[in-house]
Design a protein around this motif. Structure first.
Motif, PDB file in Angstrom:
ATOM      1  N   LEU A 241       8.577 -11.224  16.355  1.00  0.00           N
ATOM      2  CA  LEU A 241       7.489 -10.235  16.336  1.00  0.00           C
ATOM      3  C   LEU A 241       6.192 -10.804  16.895  1.00  0.00           C
ATOM      4  O   LEU A 241       5.170 -10.119  16.956  1.00  0.00           O
ATOM      5  CB  LEU A 241       7.244  -9.766  14.891  1.00  0.00           C
ATOM      6  CG  LEU A 241       8.344  -8.909  14.264  1.00  0.00           C
ATOM      7  CD1 LEU A 241       8.164  -8.834  12.757  1.00  0.00           C
ATOM      8  CD2 LEU A 241       8.346  -7.514  14.874  1.00  0.00           C
TER       9      LEU A 241
ATOM     10  N   ARG B 277      -1.977   0.968   9.000  1.00  0.00           N
ATOM     11  CA  ARG B 277      -1.388   2.313   9.006  1.00  0.00           C
ATOM     12  C   ARG B 277      -1.553   3.002   7.658  1.00  0.00           C
ATOM     13  O   ARG B 277      -1.250   4.184   7.519  1.00  0.00           O
ATOM     14  CB  ARG B 277       0.108   2.236   9.309  1.00  0.00           C
ATOM     15  CG  ARG B 277       0.414   1.696  10.698  1.00  0.00           C
ATOM     16  CD  ARG B 277       1.903   1.799  10.919  1.00  0.00           C
ATOM     17  NE  ARG B 277       2.323   0.980  12.052  1.00  0.00           N
ATOM     18  CZ  ARG B 277       3.601   0.705  12.312  1.00  0.00           C
ATOM     19  NH1 ARG B 277       4.549   1.177  11.518  1.00  0.00           N
ATOM     20  NH2 ARG B 277       3.916  -0.023  13.353  1.00  0.00           N
TER      21      ARG B 277
ATOM     22  N   ARG C 235       0.488  -7.646   9.215  1.00  0.00           N
ATOM     23  CA  ARG C 235       0.353  -7.461  10.653  1.00  0.00           C
ATOM     24  C   ARG C 235       0.851  -6.093  11.107  1.00  0.00           C
ATOM     25  O   ARG C 235       0.238  -5.446  11.957  1.00  0.00           O
ATOM     26  CB  ARG C 235       1.161  -8.555  11.349  1.00  0.00           C
ATOM     27  CG  ARG C 235       0.883  -8.718  12.801  1.00  0.00           C
ATOM     28  CD  ARG C 235      -0.520  -9.224  13.071  1.00  0.00           C
ATOM     29  NE  ARG C 235      -0.576  -9.766  14.412  1.00  0.00           N
ATOM     30  CZ  ARG C 235      -0.273 -11.017  14.698  1.00  0.00           C
ATOM     31  NH1 ARG C 235       0.066 -11.845  13.734  1.00  0.00           N
ATOM     32  NH2 ARG C 235      -0.310 -11.434  15.941  1.00  0.00           N
ATOM     33  N   LEU C 236       1.946  -5.628  10.510  1.00  0.00           N
ATOM     34  CA  LEU C 236       2.590  -4.408  10.992  1.00  0.00           C
ATOM     35  C   LEU C 236       2.195  -3.152  10.227  1.00  0.00           C
ATOM     36  O   LEU C 236       2.167  -2.056  10.784  1.00  0.00           O
ATOM     37  CB  LEU C 236       4.117  -4.562  10.924  1.00  0.00           C
ATOM     38  CG  LEU C 236       4.861  -5.033  12.179  1.00  0.00           C
ATOM     39  CD1 LEU C 236       4.127  -6.144  12.880  1.00  0.00           C
ATOM     40  CD2 LEU C 236       6.281  -5.456  11.829  1.00  0.00           C
ATOM     41  N   CYS C 237       1.893  -3.299   8.934  1.00  0.00           N
ATOM     42  CA  CYS C 237       1.770  -2.097   8.090  1.00  0.00           C
ATOM     43  C   CYS C 237       0.348  -1.769   7.676  1.00  0.00           C
ATOM     44  O   CYS C 237      -0.002  -0.609   7.495  1.00  0.00           O
ATOM     45  CB  CYS C 237       2.610  -2.259   6.826  1.00  0.00           C
ATOM     46  SG  CYS C 237       4.344  -2.595   7.158  1.00  0.00           S
TER      47      CYS C 237
ATOM     48  N   ALA D  98       9.222  -1.801   8.987  1.00  0.00           N
ATOM     49  CA  ALA D  98       8.362  -1.895  10.167  1.00  0.00           C
ATOM     50  C   ALA D  98       8.952  -2.875  11.177  1.00  0.00           C
ATOM     51  O   ALA D  98       8.947  -2.624  12.382  1.00  0.00           O
ATOM     52  CB  ALA D  98       6.954  -2.325   9.766  1.00  0.00           C
ATOM     53  N   ALA D  99       9.487  -4.002  10.666  1.00  0.00           N
ATOM     54  CA  ALA D  99      10.083  -4.992  11.562  1.00  0.00           C
ATOM     55  C   ALA D  99      11.350  -4.436  12.204  1.00  0.00           C
ATOM     56  O   ALA D  99      11.597  -4.651  13.399  1.00  0.00           O
ATOM     57  CB  ALA D  99      10.388  -6.281  10.800  1.00  0.00           C
ATOM     58  N   SER D 100      12.156  -3.705  11.443  1.00  0.00           N
ATOM     59  CA  SER D 100      13.376  -3.102  11.981  1.00  0.00           C
ATOM     60  C   SER D 100      13.035  -2.160  13.128  1.00  0.00           C
ATOM     61  O   SER D 100      13.659  -2.195  14.195  1.00  0.00           O
ATOM     62  CB  SER D 100      14.117  -2.311  10.888  1.00  0.00           C
ATOM     63  OG  SER D 100      14.507  -3.163   9.844  1.00  0.00           O
ATOM     64  N   ALA D 101      12.005  -1.328  12.899  1.00  0.00           N
ATOM     65  CA  ALA D 101      11.618  -0.357  13.918  1.00  0.00           C
ATOM     66  C   ALA D 101      11.138  -1.074  15.185  1.00  0.00           C
ATOM     67  O   ALA D 101      11.483  -0.705  16.299  1.00  0.00           O
ATOM     68  CB  ALA D 101      10.531   0.555  13.374  1.00  0.00           C
ATOM     69  N   LYS D 102      10.381  -2.130  14.967  1.00  0.00           N
ATOM     70  CA  LYS D 102       9.789  -2.827  16.095  1.00  0.00           C
ATOM     71  C   LYS D 102      10.839  -3.604  16.892  1.00  0.00           C
ATOM     72  O   LYS D 102      10.791  -3.654  18.126  1.00  0.00           O
ATOM     73  CB  LYS D 102       8.721  -3.792  15.574  1.00  0.00           C
ATOM     74  CG  LYS D 102       7.838  -4.376  16.662  1.00  0.00           C
ATOM     75  CD  LYS D 102       6.393  -3.959  16.469  1.00  0.00           C
ATOM     76  CE  LYS D 102       5.532  -4.513  17.569  1.00  0.00           C
ATOM     77  NZ  LYS D 102       4.108  -4.466  17.221  1.00  0.00           N
ATOM     78  N   LEU D 103      11.786  -4.199  16.169  1.00  0.00           N
ATOM     79  CA  LEU D 103      12.795  -5.021  16.843  1.00  0.00           C
ATOM     80  C   LEU D 103      14.022  -4.213  17.252  1.00  0.00           C
ATOM     81  O   LEU D 103      14.899  -4.715  17.949  1.00  0.00           O
ATOM     82  CB  LEU D 103      13.215  -6.182  15.947  1.00  0.00           C
ATOM     83  CG  LEU D 103      12.103  -7.178  15.593  1.00  0.00           C
ATOM     84  CD1 LEU D 103      12.620  -8.248  14.646  1.00  0.00           C
ATOM     85  CD2 LEU D 103      11.502  -7.799  16.841  1.00  0.00           C
ATOM     86  N   GLY D 104      14.091  -2.958  16.792  1.00  0.00           N
ATOM     87  CA  GLY D 104      15.187  -2.104  17.202  1.00  0.00           C
ATOM     88  C   GLY D 104      16.528  -2.461  16.590  1.00  0.00           C
ATOM     89  O   GLY D 104      17.574  -2.212  17.173  1.00  0.00           O
TER      90      GLY D 104
END
Length: 515
Positions: free
Chosen positions: A365, A390, A385-387, A338-344
């Motif tokens: 983040l 969902r 926070r991210l997952c 999730a962090a990878s996706a968000k930070l690109g």
RNA sequence: GGGCCAGUAGCUCAAUUGGCAGAGCAGCAGACUCUUAAUCUGCGGGUUGAAGGUUCGAUUCCUUCCUGGCUCACCA
């Protein structure tokens, strides 16, 4: 009524309501004048409304004319319609409704005079035979009418019902009288609890009850409610979890135990949190967290089928399948993806293991990193926070950092990770389970870590429990344990958006006067 | 605790730029022999959450408070 009471009543009651109460009181007095007891002590009914409806609904008017079934039943009046000589009541036993046909020439004079003084909401008993009206409605043709109890206050309106949520929670009895859906929620809740209970007892678990008042509030990370025992002059806490007591029982040789009971946590209130809430907690020897995943899948699907008839549910906008197997997601992998996706950018697994790099990711983040946080806590924060929201379809999140799990057993191949999972459904946590830490030396070390957090101001950190460590020193077999949030499970199975919808009397702020 | 929204008759809801506070259901009186949100005629019912302020005049605008809902934070 004292002077102060009557002044209070005057202030709280508008003229309209007071008029209706006076009219209802007058009707009650009229009945007393007829020699009818105002509050009789007993009524021998032969059938409930529900059994009558269930038994006779399939029958035609002709069949009922041939059979002429007689009954004695009772209920609350939920509607009255009068047409001169033909009168109709709708009676409810809380679950079902049935119409009653009342005419003067079919009953004793006194009974018809009773009818004349009835109000919407009164309790009555009826004797008569079942038939179908011209419009084919199953109805009791009343031959006797008995007054059972008075409704002195005007009830909510029949068509719109009661929608004000505050009144529904504060005066649940009104909600139950006029909103059949509310009744259904609590019937489902009861079915859920019995389904869980039979699931557990069928598998050899012993149901136990452990202290609700504890000298040390342990077994979870939360702030407790404080109370006091006078005779012992002793400060006590309402329990935040039964965990440490249940594991003491496993030490004592009760290899499979469970408890369904309340926990109390002195924390915020939200659509997912009530200060007192119900958990099923259970422990089983010779098992680990992997075994509990399999068992939990079976438990949830079985309970759903028994309580609602299906393992497919609608929750808000979502269709959720509670059929096994559930998805599985590693906490650190979930957080990393999730962090990878968000930070690109592709984050290396090791970056979340190191405090400096993990803190940098969290900060990037926009997640606050407090001084006491280690790498494990930071990874958990990122995940939550991210997952978390969902995870709508049932998902086991597993392999938690040791740092956030003071009572769980470490993985043999990775001391920074414990054998633990949480089950998420509908975007929130429903269950929490782990292989229990049974090494007393390691348990003492974990408690001491918690004491450090406590000393630095963390009010939710775990206190030292010497007796629990001593119990472990006598030897706890390899054991896995789990807590299952009953309220949240019921929310899912009844499509209720708020935990208050599945708790009969949720905690409300005290009103200044009256209710 | 922060932010946003709401509170008007017993219940469900209206009320124009700030100008007489209304309806349906419930209640009361009456009509009516099978209705089912019964219908028809008539009537009664209000501290507009509370207190203050602005104004000739406040349900409406302002301030504070109370209660609730949603949401964020905390947590399960």
């Amino acid at each position: 009524m004292s002077f102060i009471d009557s002044r209070l009543a005057f202030r709280l009651m508008s003229t309209s309501q007071d008029e209706q109460i006076q009219q209802r009181k007058a009707n009650l007095e009229a009945l007393t004048a007829l020699g009818v007891p105002a509050y009789p002590s007993k009524f021998e009914r032969r059938d409930t409304i529900t059994t009558l409806v269930d038994a006779h609904s399939p029958k035609s008017g002709e069949a009922l004319e041939a059979e002429r079934p007689e009954t004695v039943t009772s209920g609350r009046i939920l509607a009255m319609r009068s047409f001169g000589k033909a009168n109709f009541l709708v009676l409810s036993d809380g679950r079902s409704r049935l119409q009653v046909y009342i005419r003067q020439d079919s009953m004793p004079d006194l009974d018809f005079r009773i009818f004349k003084h009835l109000d919407f909401g009164d309790w009555v008993g009826v004797e008569g035979r079942l038939f179908r009206t011209k419009t084919n409605e199953l109805t009791i043709w009343a031959s006797r009418l008995h007054f059972l109890s008075k409704c002195l206050l005007p009830l909510p309106e029949k068509w719109h019902g009661l929608t004000d949520v505050e009144t529904r929670y504060r005066q649940r009895y009104l909600d139950l009288i006029v909103n059949p859906d509310s009744r259904r929620v609590f019937e489902t809740r009861s079915k859920v609890v019995s389904a869980i209970r039979s699931f557990m007892t069928e598998r050899g678990y012993l149901e136990v009850e452990t202290p609700m008042m504890q000298a040390i509030a342990g077994g979870a990370l939360a702030r407790p409610f404080v109370t006091h025992h006078n005779a012992l002059d002793m400060q006590l806490y309402l329990r935040i979890a039964p965990e440490l007591y249940l594991k003491r029982l496993t030490v004592g040789g009760l290899e499979r135990v469970f408890e369904i009971n309340r926990n109390f946590r002195n924390e915020g209130i939200s659509t997912q949190h009530n200060p007192e809430f119900t958990m099923m907690e259970f422990y089983q020897a010779y098992s680990d967290y992997q075994d509990l995943m399999v068992m939990t899948e079976e438990l949830i699907a079985t309970v759903a089928r028994q309580a609602t008839g299906s393992d497919q549910i609608t929750f808000g906008d979502h269709q959720i399948s509670l059929a096994a197997p559930f998805a599985r997601l590693s906490l650190r992998e979930g957080a990393r993806d999730a962090a990878s996706a968000k930070l690109g950018r592709a984050i290396d697994p090791q970056e979340l293991r190191n405090r400096e790099s993990a803190a940098a990711i969290a900060t990037a983040l926009g997640i606050e990193v407090k001084p006491g946080y280690g790498a494990g806590k930071i990874a958990t924060e990122i995940f939550e926070r991210l997952c978390e929201d969902r995870l709508v379809q049932p998902t086991f999140v597993y392999d938690f950092p040791t740092e956030v799990s003071p009572l769980s057993k470490q993985r043999p191949d990775d001391p920074d990770t414990v054998e633990r999972f949480e089950l998420y459904i509908g975007g929130f946590e429903v269950a929490n389970a782990f292989s229990e830490l049974n090494d007393p030396v390691e348990q003492r070390r974990r408690f001491e870590d918690q004491l450090k957090d406590r000393a630095s101001g963390d009010l939710e950190a775990h206190a030292m429990d010497e007796d629990y460590v001593r119990a472990l020193e006598y030897g706890l077999p390899p054991t896995a344990g789990e807590g299952l949030g009953i309220d949240r499970l019921v929310m899912l199975l009844t499509n209720s958006p708020s935990i208050r919808d599945v708790i009969l009397f949720p905690l409300m702020r005290r009103r200044a006067e009256g209710d």
